[in-house]
Design a protein around this motif. Sequence first.
Motif, PDB file in Angstrom:
ATOM      1  N   ALA A   1     -39.892 -21.109 -44.269  1.00 28.51           N
ATOM      2  CA  ALA A   1     -39.851 -20.841 -45.569  1.00 28.51           C
ATOM      3  C   ALA A   1     -39.458 -22.219 -46.325  1.00 28.51           C
ATOM      4  CB  ALA A   1     -39.028 -19.851 -45.818  1.00 28.51           C
ATOM      5  N   THR A   2     -40.101 -22.254 -47.492  1.00 30.41           N
ATOM      6  CA  THR A   2     -39.742 -23.504 -48.299  1.00 30.41           C
ATOM      7  C   THR A   2     -39.110 -22.965 -49.859  1.00 30.41           C
ATOM      8  OG1 THR A   2     -41.832 -24.056 -49.062  1.00 30.41           O
ATOM      9  CG2 THR A   2     -41.309 -25.114 -47.143  1.00 30.41           C
ATOM     10  N   VAL A   3     -38.449 -23.701 -50.177  1.00 30.25           N
ATOM     11  CA  VAL A   3     -38.124 -23.128 -51.556  1.00 30.25           C
ATOM     12  C   VAL A   3     -38.492 -24.509 -52.573  1.00 30.25           C
ATOM     13  CG1 VAL A   3     -36.217 -23.092 -53.400  1.00 30.25           C
ATOM     14  CG2 VAL A   3     -36.134 -22.036 -51.001  1.00 30.25           C
ATOM     15  N   CYS A   4     -39.341 -24.075 -53.578  1.00 29.29           N
ATOM     16  CA  CYS A   4     -39.843 -25.230 -54.540  1.00 29.29           C
ATOM     17  C   CYS A   4     -40.337 -26.473 -54.081  1.00 29.29           C
ATOM     18  CB  CYS A   4     -38.495 -25.455 -55.366  1.00 29.29           C
ATOM     19  SG  CYS A   4     -38.997 -26.500 -56.801  1.00 29.29           S
ATOM     20  N   THR A   5     -39.809 -27.546 -54.303  1.00 32.61           N
ATOM     21  CA  THR A   5     -40.447 -28.723 -53.467  1.00 32.61           C
ATOM     22  C   THR A   5     -40.217 -29.104 -52.400  1.00 32.61           C
ATOM     23  OG1 THR A   5     -38.375 -29.951 -54.671  1.00 32.61           O
ATOM     24  CG2 THR A   5     -40.637 -29.893 -55.853  1.00 32.61           C
ATOM     25  N   GLY A   6     -39.289 -28.296 -51.432  1.00 34.89           N
ATOM     26  CA  GLY A   6     -39.064 -28.430 -50.135  1.00 34.89           C
ATOM     27  C   GLY A   6     -40.563 -28.183 -49.433  1.00 34.89           C
ATOM     28  N   ALA A   7     -41.579 -27.670 -50.134  1.00 35.67           N
ATOM     29  CA  ALA A   7     -42.827 -27.336 -49.428  1.00 35.67           C
ATOM     30  C   ALA A   7     -43.520 -28.763 -49.193  1.00 35.67           C
ATOM     31  CB  ALA A   7     -43.863 -26.604 -50.508  1.00 35.67           C
ATOM     32  N   PHE A   8     -43.181 -29.605 -49.851  1.00 40.93           N
ATOM     33  CA  PHE A   8     -43.583 -31.313 -49.389  1.00 40.93           C
ATOM     34  C   PHE A   8     -43.193 -31.592 -47.936  1.00 40.93           C
ATOM     35  CE2 PHE A   8     -44.149 -31.236 -53.860  1.00 40.93           C
ATOM     36  CZ  PHE A   8     -44.992 -32.181 -54.312  1.00 40.93           C
ATOM     37  N   LEU A   9     -41.760 -31.235 -47.532  1.00 37.46           N
ATOM     38  CA  LEU A   9     -41.870 -31.606 -46.251  1.00 37.46           C
ATOM     39  C   LEU A   9     -42.328 -30.812 -45.194  1.00 37.46           C
ATOM     40  CD1 LEU A   9     -39.531 -33.289 -44.576  1.00 37.46           C
ATOM     41  CD2 LEU A   9     -38.010 -31.470 -44.800  1.00 37.46           C
ATOM     42  N   LEU A  10     -42.661 -29.566 -45.434  1.00 34.56           N
ATOM     43  CA  LEU A  10     -43.386 -28.774 -44.710  1.00 34.56           C
ATOM     44  C   LEU A  10     -44.909 -29.077 -44.679  1.00 34.56           C
ATOM     45  CD1 LEU A  10     -43.728 -26.084 -42.924  1.00 34.56           C
ATOM     46  CD2 LEU A  10     -44.009 -24.817 -44.699  1.00 34.56           C
ATOM     47  N   GLY A  11     -45.504 -29.601 -45.751  1.00 39.39           N
ATOM     48  CA  GLY A  11     -46.714 -30.307 -45.918  1.00 39.39           C
ATOM     49  C   GLY A  11     -46.971 -31.394 -44.996  1.00 39.39           C
ATOM     50  N   ALA A  12     -45.786 -32.484 -44.891  1.00 40.98           N
ATOM     51  CA  ALA A  12     -45.985 -33.579 -44.077  1.00 40.98           C
ATOM     52  C   ALA A  12     -46.028 -33.113 -42.441  1.00 40.98           C
ATOM     53  CB  ALA A  12     -44.757 -34.414 -44.380  1.00 40.98           C
ATOM     54  N   THR A  13     -45.524 -31.919 -42.051  1.00 43.75           N
ATOM     55  CA  THR A  13     -45.789 -31.506 -40.595  1.00 43.75           C
ATOM     56  C   THR A  13     -47.298 -31.271 -40.383  1.00 43.75           C
ATOM     57  OG1 THR A  13     -45.495 -29.161 -41.225  1.00 43.75           O
ATOM     58  CG2 THR A  13     -43.595 -30.594 -40.711  1.00 43.75           C
ATOM     59  N   GLY A  14     -48.093 -31.073 -41.278  1.00 47.50           N
ATOM     60  CA  GLY A  14     -49.468 -30.821 -41.054  1.00 47.50           C
ATOM     61  C   GLY A  14     -49.624 -29.085 -40.749  1.00 47.50           C
ATOM     62  N   LEU A  15     -48.433 -28.552 -40.782  1.00 54.10           N
ATOM     63  CA  LEU A  15     -48.615 -27.010 -40.221  1.00 54.10           C
ATOM     64  C   LEU A  15     -49.261 -26.038 -41.403  1.00 54.10           C
ATOM     65  CD1 LEU A  15     -44.768 -26.461 -38.770  1.00 54.10           C
ATOM     66  CD2 LEU A  15     -46.995 -26.634 -37.442  1.00 54.10           C
ATOM     67  N   LEU A  16     -49.117 -26.634 -42.669  1.00 56.33           N
ATOM     68  CA  LEU A  16     -49.831 -25.963 -43.870  1.00 56.33           C
ATOM     69  C   LEU A  16     -51.112 -26.265 -43.969  1.00 56.33           C
ATOM     70  CD1 LEU A  16     -47.102 -26.344 -46.671  1.00 56.33           C
ATOM     71  CD2 LEU A  16     -47.936 -24.182 -45.354  1.00 56.33           C
ATOM     72  N   ASP A  17     -51.721 -27.108 -43.308  1.00 51.81           N
ATOM     73  CA  ASP A  17     -53.325 -27.487 -43.336  1.00 51.81           C
ATOM     74  C   ASP A  17     -54.224 -26.231 -43.246  1.00 51.81           C
ATOM     75  OD1 ASP A  17     -52.460 -30.008 -43.942  1.00 51.81           O
ATOM     76  OD2 ASP A  17     -53.222 -30.942 -41.930  1.00 51.81           O
TER      77      ASP A  17
END
Length: 320
Positions: free
Chosen positions: A107-123
């Motif tokens: 789970a990501t809070v606010c701009t923490g989504a950028f780090l998750l986005g960098a994993t490719g898991l959100l593609d």
Amino acid sequence: MIKVGILLTQHYKLLSVAAILDVFGTANKFHQEMGKEPPYEINLLNNDDQTDGFFDAYKAESIAKNEKYNLIVIPAFTTENIQHSIKINAAFIPWLCKQYQADAEIATVCTGAFLLGATGLLDGKVATTHVDACSAFSKAFPAVKLKGDKTVTQDGRLYTSGGATSSFHLLLHLLQNHCGKEIAIKTAKIFAIDMDRQNQSYFSSFQPSRHHNDNLVASAQEKIESNYQDVSTIEEMIKDIPSSRRNIVRRFKQVIGITPIEYLQQTRIEAAKKLLEETAQQMTEVIYNSGYNDPKAFRKVFRKAVGMTPSEYRDKFQAR
């Protein structure tokens, strides 16, 4: 018991970590008061085994220990230079992928989504982030199905939330999934959170990029912002700019991320919001002074962009 790992990234936002700890701690307390086992085992995780002293009640452990977690929460970043934050937190990226492959929820809070986005898991998956960071997120991660108006998203085992207080809605969503609606409602009452807020569009502000070196685009931006009340077509906006319509539109979208017409519309909506917040102008005056002639068209565009009617927006945000 759900083993929770809260990342203490470089540049993490103190408030978001405190909120996560407080909400999960409250859920644990409710269960203990009912004579039940606490649902969450809370752990702070970093990349260097060091703690900064803010959360003395919790020992920060290194991800190098390769412990397995059921839920990982990534807090918001404090900086606007998100790409730099991703770079200095790169060690978390393969670790997050490994945890997800081992069935962890993330789970990501606010701009923490950028780090998750960098994993490719959100593609290919649905996500949200701070409403004012959506343009940068879309540019950085075009394969993600960004829903910038949403307060919280869930796509399988991946969760994201919008800005600031949206983190509480994410945490309540997790509580409801893990502990049931009763605990979620009790927690919402403790923190005075409206559980039914699903939209964050009305918190946004149009902040177009000025950090570029394209003079042609900068000239087009200036013309739109100076004449948004009067112009209605691209031709009117660019008639004095020494370039073809096609070239301006192409370069504008490449640099800013939206077309000149979309830029004009967002400029007008932002002007209308300011008038609704700061003046007592009649609605017909607001419509005219923000560049619209058709009240029906204005209300339709405003509601789509902001998530509520102009009257609802004024009631919510006008200074009294």
